[in-house]
Design an enzyme around this catalytic site. Structure first.
Site, mmCIF file in Angstrom:
data_model
loop_
_atom_site.group_PDB
_atom_site.id
_atom_site.type_symbol
_atom_site.label_atom_id
_atom_site.label_comp_id
_atom_site.label_asym_id
_atom_site.label_seq_id
_atom_site.Cartn_x
_atom_site.Cartn_y
_atom_site.Cartn_z
ATOM 1 N N HIS A 74 8.188 8.477 0.652
ATOM 2 C CA HIS A 74 8.918 7.220 0.544
ATOM 3 C C HIS A 74 9.054 6.886 -0.937
ATOM 4 O O HIS A 74 8.438 7.534 -1.798
ATOM 5 C CB HIS A 74 8.181 6.107 1.282
ATOM 6 C CG HIS A 74 8.289 6.207 2.769
ATOM 7 N ND1 HIS A 74 7.816 5.233 3.611
ATOM 8 C CD2 HIS A 74 8.818 7.166 3.567
ATOM 9 C CE1 HIS A 74 8.049 5.575 4.870
ATOM 10 N NE2 HIS A 74 8.642 6.753 4.859
ATOM 11 N N GLU A 133 7.947 4.507 -2.902
ATOM 12 C CA GLU A 133 6.739 4.156 -3.640
ATOM 13 C C GLU A 133 5.912 5.398 -3.962
ATOM 14 O O GLU A 133 5.435 5.571 -5.084
ATOM 15 C CB GLU A 133 5.879 3.164 -2.840
ATOM 16 C CG GLU A 133 6.577 1.866 -2.497
ATOM 17 C CD GLU A 133 7.326 1.881 -1.173
ATOM 18 O OE1 GLU A 133 7.473 0.802 -0.581
ATOM 19 O OE2 GLU A 133 7.779 2.970 -0.709
ATOM 20 N N CYS A 151 5.896 -0.207 3.653
ATOM 21 C CA CYS A 151 5.467 -0.084 5.049
ATOM 22 C C CYS A 151 3.951 -0.240 5.169
ATOM 23 O O CYS A 151 3.198 0.172 4.296
ATOM 24 C CB CYS A 151 5.933 1.241 5.650
ATOM 25 S SG CYS A 151 5.364 2.715 4.804
ATOM 26 N N CYS A 205 2.773 2.937 2.758
ATOM 27 C CA CYS A 205 3.085 2.705 1.334
ATOM 28 C C CYS A 205 2.280 1.528 0.781
ATOM 29 O O CYS A 205 1.854 1.555 -0.374
ATOM 30 C CB CYS A 205 4.580 2.465 1.156
ATOM 31 S SG CYS A 205 5.551 3.949 1.481
#
Length: 144
Positions: free
Chosen positions: A44, A46, A77, A86
């Site tokens: 993701h 991040e 998330c 994350c």
């Protein structure tokens, strides 16, 4: 946040069905790393930004993140899916300040990422460039 939004666009189309999210890490007013959502099952935004900061995409992040602020277009998330949470990744790496444009409407998250960050002492600023980010992200939300 506008730099993170520009990165979001680079995630398309490979990130689908995940939303195209961008993240920049800023220290002393300068961008020190950036990332965007990778193809399904990949990092993701991040995690990619943290990996770019340390030069390591495997999740074994290194480097002193003291004084680093994360700017993220969509709430990090809070749940584990194909990738780790994350929000937990930011917490575990010692990020103390996170700026988020908008809450993730996904019912698995929807404010939980923000609450998780706050419950671990992370200062969260919400709504920066919200209108611009929402205009871009809205068509991609709710389809994962």
């Amino acid at each position: 946040m506008l730099a993170a939004l520009a990165l979001s666009r680079q995630a398309l189309p490979a990130c689908r069905p995940n939303p195209p999210v961008g993240c920049v890490l800023v220290k002393e007013g300068a961008i020190v790393a950036q990332g965007f959502t990778q193809a399904i099952g990949g990092a993701h935004a991040e995690a990619q930004a943290l990996g770019n900061y340390s030069g390591n995409y495997s999740g074994n992040y290194s480097g002193n993140l003291s004084g680093v602020t994360a700017y993220v277009t969509l709430e990090p998330c809070s749940f584990v899916g194909r990738t780790p949470s994350c929000a937990n990744t930011l917490i575990n790496r010692g990020i103390k300040y996170v700026v988020v444009a908008m809450i993730d409407p996904d019912p698995r998250n929807n404010g939980r990422g923000i609450e998780l960050l706050k419950s671990h002492g992370v200062t969260v600023e919400l709504g920066v460039c919200a209108k611009e980010v929402q205009q871009f992200l809205s068509p991609y939300l709710g389809h994962a």
